[in-house]
Design a protein around this motif. Structure first.
Motif, PDB file in Angstrom:
ATOM      1  N   GLN A 177       0.810  -1.218   0.000  1.00  0.00           N
ATOM      2  CA  GLN A 177       0.000   0.000   0.000  1.00  0.00           C
ATOM      3  C   GLN A 177       0.843   1.268   0.000  1.00  0.00           C
ATOM      4  O   GLN A 177       0.368   2.333  -0.370  1.00  0.00           O
ATOM      5  N   ASN A 178       2.118   1.161   0.372  1.00  0.00           N
ATOM      6  CA  ASN A 178       3.002   2.321   0.327  1.00  0.00           C
ATOM      7  C   ASN A 178       3.565   2.573  -1.069  1.00  0.00           C
ATOM      8  O   ASN A 178       4.228   3.589  -1.283  1.00  0.00           O
ATOM      9  N   ILE A 224       1.524   2.272  -3.974  1.00  0.00           N
ATOM     10  CA  ILE A 224       0.437   2.526  -4.921  1.00  0.00           C
ATOM     11  C   ILE A 224       0.621   3.936  -5.472  1.00  0.00           C
ATOM     12  O   ILE A 224       0.687   4.900  -4.702  1.00  0.00           O
ATOM     13  N   ASP A 258      -5.838  -4.083   3.580  1.00  0.00           N
ATOM     14  CA  ASP A 258      -5.221  -2.755   3.653  1.00  0.00           C
ATOM     15  C   ASP A 258      -5.100  -2.116   2.277  1.00  0.00           C
ATOM     16  O   ASP A 258      -5.404  -0.928   2.098  1.00  0.00           O
ATOM     17  N   VAL A 259      -4.657  -2.886   1.301  1.00  0.00           N
ATOM     18  CA  VAL A 259      -4.520  -2.356  -0.063  1.00  0.00           C
ATOM     19  C   VAL A 259      -5.893  -1.979  -0.616  1.00  0.00           C
ATOM     20  O   VAL A 259      -6.071  -0.903  -1.187  1.00  0.00           O
ATOM     21  N   SER A 260      -6.871  -2.853  -0.435  1.00  0.00           N
ATOM     22  CA  SER A 260      -8.223  -2.568  -0.930  1.00  0.00           C
ATOM     23  C   SER A 260      -8.786  -1.307  -0.292  1.00  0.00           C
ATOM     24  O   SER A 260      -9.363  -0.458  -0.979  1.00  0.00           O
ATOM     25  N   LYS A 315      -7.142   1.233   0.930  1.00  0.00           N
ATOM     26  CA  LYS A 315      -6.459   2.425   0.399  1.00  0.00           C
ATOM     27  C   LYS A 315      -6.980   2.760  -0.991  1.00  0.00           C
ATOM     28  O   LYS A 315      -7.235   3.924  -1.299  1.00  0.00           O
ATOM     29  N   LEU A 316      -7.146   1.742  -1.843  1.00  0.00           N
ATOM     30  CA  LEU A 316      -7.654   1.990  -3.201  1.00  0.00           C
ATOM     31  C   LEU A 316      -9.067   2.569  -3.163  1.00  0.00           C
ATOM     32  O   LEU A 316      -9.383   3.488  -3.920  1.00  0.00           O
TER      33      LEU A 316
END
Length: 72
Positions: free
Chosen positions: A28-29, A31, A53-55, A57-58
């Motif tokens: 996520q850092n 993206i 976490d990635v989802s 953030k997106l």
């Protein structure tokens, strides 16, 4: 994939392998902040906490949940 404008961001956790020269740390850092959310989709593979976490953030960046594909 590049001809089709597909960008792959490979990121691995820190490790002692000196042959790896790619991104290290939390996905996520890494993206890109300039993603066009109207034309972008994401395929996120990995462990459940990282995928969440990635989802998140997106989604916070404006991506629709249905445009995020995962391996879980």
């Amino acid at each position: 994939w590049k001809k089709q404008e597909v960008e792959i961001i490979q990121t691995i956790a820190p490790h002692p392998d000196p042959t790896w020269h790619g991104k290290v740390g939390f996905v996520q850092n890494h993206i890109p902040e300039n993603l066009n959310m109207q034309t972008s989709v994401a395929l996120v593979c990995g462990m459940q906490p990282m995928i969440e976490d990635v989802s998140n953030k997106l989604i916070a960046m404006g991506m629709s949940r249905q445009d995020i594909l995962t391996n879980v």
